[in-house]
Design an enzyme around this catalytic site. Sequence first.
Site, short mmCIF file in Angstrom:
data_model
loop_
_atom_site.label_atom_id
_atom_site.label_comp_id
_atom_site.label_asym_id
_atom_site.label_seq_id
_atom_site.Cartn_x
_atom_site.Cartn_y
_atom_site.Cartn_z
CG LEU A 146 -1.80 1.16 1.50
CD1 LEU A 146 -2.86 1.26 0.41
CD2 LEU A 146 -2.44 1.05 2.88
CG HIS A 147 2.47 2.98 -2.98
ND1 HIS A 147 2.28 1.65 -3.33
CD2 HIS A 147 2.55 3.66 -4.15
CE1 HIS A 147 2.26 1.53 -4.63
NE2 HIS A 147 2.40 2.75 -5.17
CD GLN A 148 -3.09 9.09 -0.26
OE1 GLN A 148 -3.78 8.09 -0.30
NE2 GLN A 148 -3.58 10.28 -0.20
#
Length: 186
Positions: A146-148
Amino acid sequence: MTESGAPPEPVERLVDASTLAGVPDGFQRLWTPHRMAYIQAGPEPLKHECPFCEAPKKSDEDGLIVVRGEHAYALLNLFPYNSGHLLVCPYRHVSLYDDATPEETTEIAELTQQAMRVLRKVSRCDGFNLGINQGAVAGAGVEAHLHQHVVPRWNSDANFFPIIARTKALPQLLGEVRQAVADAWA
């Protein structure tokens, strides 16, 4: 000898390419040497290791990390869309947003807000693209972690290079951007 009997004009020969630097020829050059790592890696960079699990094991400078929190951290994108393109990631190797813990989602949100404040201060950007791509079908380059994305935007940052040449001009080197953002982080 020429037809008039005079010796020919001497021909200037290029000895090495470094002598070309600064010679005007009508072209503007966009030096983007950081892209070579991506090009040489092929279609699946870092196929056998997760870059978001590896980055925290390195120094902040080597991992391009600008801030470390308790559950998440922010780092520069190694292959940025714009200068200052940050990624906010949990330390834990989790792929989907709905699998993140409440503590992880809270810290990701807080770091994203702080990233926006810092980037406005450091780069005077006019807006942002924020987003999480979930799965390869949605455009995730690294779908397993997960990465924004926090991508600063300026009114004048669009041009035709990304569309016709698949080239993005970036005015700053990654190390310079990382240092400026890390220094400005409260």
